[in-house]
Write an enzyme that holds these catalytic residues in place. Structure first.
Site, short mmCIF file in Angstrom:
data_model
loop_
_atom_site.label_atom_id
_atom_site.label_comp_id
_atom_site.label_asym_id
_atom_site.label_seq_id
_atom_site.Cartn_x
_atom_site.Cartn_y
_atom_site.Cartn_z
N GLY A 143 43.61 -23.33 104.65
CA GLY A 143 42.77 -23.31 105.85
C GLY A 143 42.65 -24.68 106.51
O GLY A 143 43.06 -25.69 105.97
N ASP A 144 42.14 -24.67 107.71
CA ASP A 144 41.77 -25.87 108.46
C ASP A 144 40.83 -25.37 109.56
O ASP A 144 40.23 -24.29 109.38
CB ASP A 144 43.03 -26.57 109.03
CG ASP A 144 42.73 -27.98 109.55
OD1 ASP A 144 42.64 -28.91 108.75
OD2 ASP A 144 42.57 -28.16 110.79
N LYS A 155 52.64 -28.78 101.61
CA LYS A 155 51.28 -28.30 101.38
C LYS A 155 50.39 -28.81 102.49
O LYS A 155 50.40 -30.01 102.80
CB LYS A 155 50.78 -28.84 100.01
CG LYS A 155 49.36 -28.40 99.67
CD LYS A 155 49.35 -27.05 99.02
CE LYS A 155 47.98 -26.39 99.05
NZ LYS A 155 47.71 -25.60 100.29
N LYS A 188 51.87 -28.77 107.77
CA LYS A 188 50.70 -28.28 108.53
C LYS A 188 51.19 -27.20 109.48
O LYS A 188 52.36 -27.20 109.87
CB LYS A 188 50.10 -29.43 109.35
CG LYS A 188 48.66 -29.17 109.74
CD LYS A 188 47.72 -29.58 108.64
CE LYS A 188 46.30 -29.21 108.89
NZ LYS A 188 45.42 -29.88 107.91
P1 NDP Z 1 35.83 -25.48 110.78
O1 NDP Z 1 36.57 -24.62 111.71
O2 NDP Z 1 35.16 -24.89 109.60
O3 NDP Z 1 34.75 -26.34 111.57
C1 NDP Z 1 35.09 -27.18 112.62
C2 NDP Z 1 33.86 -27.82 113.20
O4 NDP Z 1 34.23 -28.83 114.13
C3 NDP Z 1 33.01 -26.82 113.97
O5 NDP Z 1 31.67 -27.20 113.91
C4 NDP Z 1 33.56 -26.96 115.39
O6 NDP Z 1 32.65 -26.56 116.38
C5 NDP Z 1 33.84 -28.44 115.45
N1 NDP Z 1 34.96 -28.70 116.37
C6 NDP Z 1 36.21 -28.19 116.27
N2 NDP Z 1 36.98 -28.61 117.30
C7 NDP Z 1 36.19 -29.37 118.04
C8 NDP Z 1 36.39 -30.08 119.25
N3 NDP Z 1 37.58 -30.08 119.89
N4 NDP Z 1 35.34 -30.80 119.74
C9 NDP Z 1 34.15 -30.80 119.09
N5 NDP Z 1 33.89 -30.14 117.96
C10 NDP Z 1 34.90 -29.44 117.45
O7 NDP Z 1 36.89 -26.61 110.32
P2 NDP Z 1 36.84 -27.56 109.05
O8 NDP Z 1 35.44 -27.93 108.73
O9 NDP Z 1 37.70 -26.99 108.01
O10 NDP Z 1 37.62 -28.85 109.61
C11 NDP Z 1 36.95 -29.95 110.22
C12 NDP Z 1 37.85 -31.17 110.15
O11 NDP Z 1 38.13 -31.49 108.79
C13 NDP Z 1 39.21 -31.03 110.82
O12 NDP Z 1 39.60 -32.28 111.34
C14 NDP Z 1 40.13 -30.67 109.66
O13 NDP Z 1 41.47 -31.00 109.92
C15 NDP Z 1 39.54 -31.56 108.58
N6 NDP Z 1 39.83 -31.19 107.20
C16 NDP Z 1 39.60 -29.93 106.73
C17 NDP Z 1 39.83 -29.62 105.40
C18 NDP Z 1 39.51 -28.29 104.83
O14 NDP Z 1 39.73 -28.12 103.62
N7 NDP Z 1 39.02 -27.34 105.58
C19 NDP Z 1 40.39 -30.63 104.49
C20 NDP Z 1 40.53 -31.94 105.05
C21 NDP Z 1 40.26 -32.19 106.37
P3 NDP Z 1 32.67 -25.04 116.96
O15 NDP Z 1 32.05 -24.20 115.88
O16 NDP Z 1 31.89 -25.12 118.20
O17 NDP Z 1 34.12 -24.72 117.18
O1 2IT Z 2 43.62 -31.38 106.18
C1 2IT Z 2 43.64 -30.89 105.02
O2 2IT Z 2 43.82 -31.60 104.03
C2 2IT Z 2 43.40 -29.46 104.88
N1 2IT Z 2 43.14 -28.78 105.87
C3 2IT Z 2 43.47 -28.81 103.54
C4 2IT Z 2 44.89 -28.49 103.19
C5 2IT Z 2 45.09 -27.68 101.92
O3 2IT Z 2 46.26 -27.37 101.66
O4 2IT Z 2 44.14 -27.38 101.22
#
Ligand code: NDP
Ligand code: 2IT
Length: 449
Positions: A167-168, A92, A128
């Site tokens: 998603g991520d 997952k 992942k």
């Molecule tokens: P989104 O794509 O929704 O948003 C990502 C954000 O981070 C955007 O504002 C983006 O800017 C910025 N960003 C991405 N890459 C870079 C980079 N190389 N340098 C600077 N800024 C960057 O992603 P999420 O919000 O889903 O994910 C954000 C983080 O949280 C990640 O590390 C992800 O692995 C983690 N995460 C996500 C979960 C989820 O359920 N979605 C769960 C747990 C962790 P821009 O718009 O300019 O690209």
């Molecule tokens: O980093 C994370 O935990 C996620 N992007 C969410 C993974 C998921 O299966 O909901």
């Protein structure tokens, strides 16, 4: 620094085998360093080769994704799915579409996911995936064609009882919709094979908000326990402005904080009066524009076109919610100097090892991502439960369960830290608590995998 010979050998071997996978090696080293006391108390871990197995993915799938752009030209990207560990449940974890994606990034995320999923208390293994495809500037139809091509290969490796992606970065509801549609078409099956789905076809209320809200539930408990305070009246910086950042900011605000800065990969906005979140949502979620657009409505806010400098603004609490290694040693020093009391990670591995050491040395309450951002995958687990039951729960039911999961998760991490350290080092607590369940399951299931 590793002292135990067995742990040292495991790390050296993985380093020799994958010398260029720097993010993966960083994530492995951080975990191995903290497992020494557990390894020393249990000779079975070495005998059964638990560490050698836990650092090697069960399966790493790499594939070509060819798709046709709007000009009729064929484009080629690389797709990945890393099925890291299935000891406690089906693989997952999310899919990331970003140009920086490579095997190292996917493996570090899959490795961390194994421990994170274990910490939620739900039965989910770690996985992942993703691609080096860049969704920025692509039309809706290009996104659709890419997702369809990606799923045309991925579908044979996943399934509701095998591997359930979500998603991520770069993968939200729109992409999950296209991916799901293609899975259904090819497999002729309507099952909960992906999470983060839209509500119309089996999504869960509260999944969109889950990672950000969960981060704040965890952080509130950490602030109360370690600092005798809470979010109320605190100045908070949230990096990023994507899914995690937006809902972390929303919940922190609800809990009484003022969000003074947010960013995207181009730069950051500082608004000392408090960021207008509705406007950020409109810019980033609806229009998919740059955060700089904020200035059109709030010309007195400050925009700086270097996102890494966001940590130079004085704040009480820092919530890094963008990407790996976005907060380095210099930023950590600035946070300390400016009186920050807590750093809680919404992103995966956003703080560099040196930054983490600075937080710990300076008594900053520090929440590692694999614990504090587990709310997203936890609600993904709840989405799987609802799909299996053929039921949907209300937003309040899901939110209540999320809160319970994050508070229990904090307690377990804190108690484990008290047992093996001083109670404040939540890195030790999270790594050991996450490891224990996976390790026991691996022992029980034998070694032929
Ligand atoms: P989104 O794509 O929704 O948003 C990502 C954000 O981070 C955007 O504002 C983006 O800017 C910025 N960003 C991405 N890459 C870079 C980079 N190389 N340098 C600077 N800024 C960057 O992603 P999420 O919000 O889903 O994910 C954000 C983080 O949280 C990640 O590390 C992800 O692995 C983690 N995460 C996500 C979960 C989820 O359920 N979605 C769960 C747990 C962790 P821009 O718009 O300019 O690209
Ligand atoms: O980093 C994370 O935990 C996620 N992007 C969410 C993974 C998921 O299966 O909901």
């Amino acid at each position: 620094m590793i002292n135990n010979n067995y742990v040292k050998t495991v790390y050296k071997n993985i380093q020799a085998k994958y010398p260029y996978e720097k993010e993966f090696l960083q994530a492995v080293l951080e975990v191995l360093e903290t497992l020494e006391p557990v390894v020393e108390n249990d000779a079975q871990i070495e005998k059964l080769g638990i560490l050698e197995r836990i650092v090697e993915p069960e399966r790493m799938i790499t594939f070509r994704v060819s798709w046709v752009d709007d000009n009729g030209k064929v484009q080629v990207n690389t797709g990945y799915r890393c099925q890291f560990n299935s000891a406690i449940g089906p693989y997952k974890g999310g899919l990331r579409f970003h140009p920086t994606v490579n095997a190292s990034v996917i493996k570090f995320l899959g490795f961390e996911q194994t421990f994170k999923n274990s910490l939620t208390g739900l039965s989910m293994g770690g996985g992942k995936g993703g691609s080096d495809f860049d969704p920025k500037g692509k039309s809706d139809m290009e996104i659709m064609r890419f997702c369809q091509s990606f799923m045309t290969e991925l579908y044979r490796h996943i399934g509701q009882f095998t591997d359930v992606p979500a998603g991520d970065i770069g993968v939200g509801k729109r992409e999950v919709g296209y991916l799901y549609g293609q899975y259904k078409r090819i497999s002729n099956e309507f099952t909960g094979v992906l999470t983060g789905k839209a509500l119309e076809f089996g999504g869960s209320l509260g999944r969109t908000e889950a990672t950000g809200y969960g981060l704040c539930y965890f952080t509130q408990k950490m602030l109360e326990t370690l600092k005798g305070t809470n979010f109320n009246d605190k100045k908070v910086i949230v990096s990023g402005s994507g899914n995690v950042a937006i809902y972390a900011a929303q919940k922190a605000k609800e809990l009484g904080a003022k969000i003074i800065a947010m960013s995207d990969s181009c730069g950051y906005i500082y608004d000392k009066n408090g960021i207008d979140l509705q406007l950020i949502k409109n810019i980033k979620e609806v229009k998919r524009e740059r955060i700089k657009e904020y200035l059109k409505k709030y010309p007195n806010a400050i925009y700086v076109d270097n996102c890494r400098d966001i940590w130079s603004i004085p704040c009480d609490i820092a919530l890094p919610c963008a990407t790996q290694n976005e907060l380095d040693e210099n930023s950590a020093k600035l946070l300390v100097k400016n009186g920050c009391i807590a750093v809680a990670e919404g992103a995966n591995m956003p703080s560099t090892p040196k930054a983490i050491q600075i937080f710990i040395d300076n008594d900053i309450a520090y929440a590692p991502g694999k614990a504090s951002n587990a709310g997203g995958v936890a609600v993904s687990g709840l989405e799987m439960s609802q799909n299996s039951l053929r039921l949907s729960w209300s937003f309040d039911q899901v939110d209540q369960k999320l809160k319970e999961i994050m508070e229990n998760l904090f307690d377990r991490v804190y108690k484990t830290s008290q047992k093996y350290s001083d109670g404040k080092n939540l890195v030790i607590g999270a790594n050991i608590a996450g490891f224990e369940k996976v390790c026991e399951a691996m022992k029980i299931q034998g070694i032929a995998y």
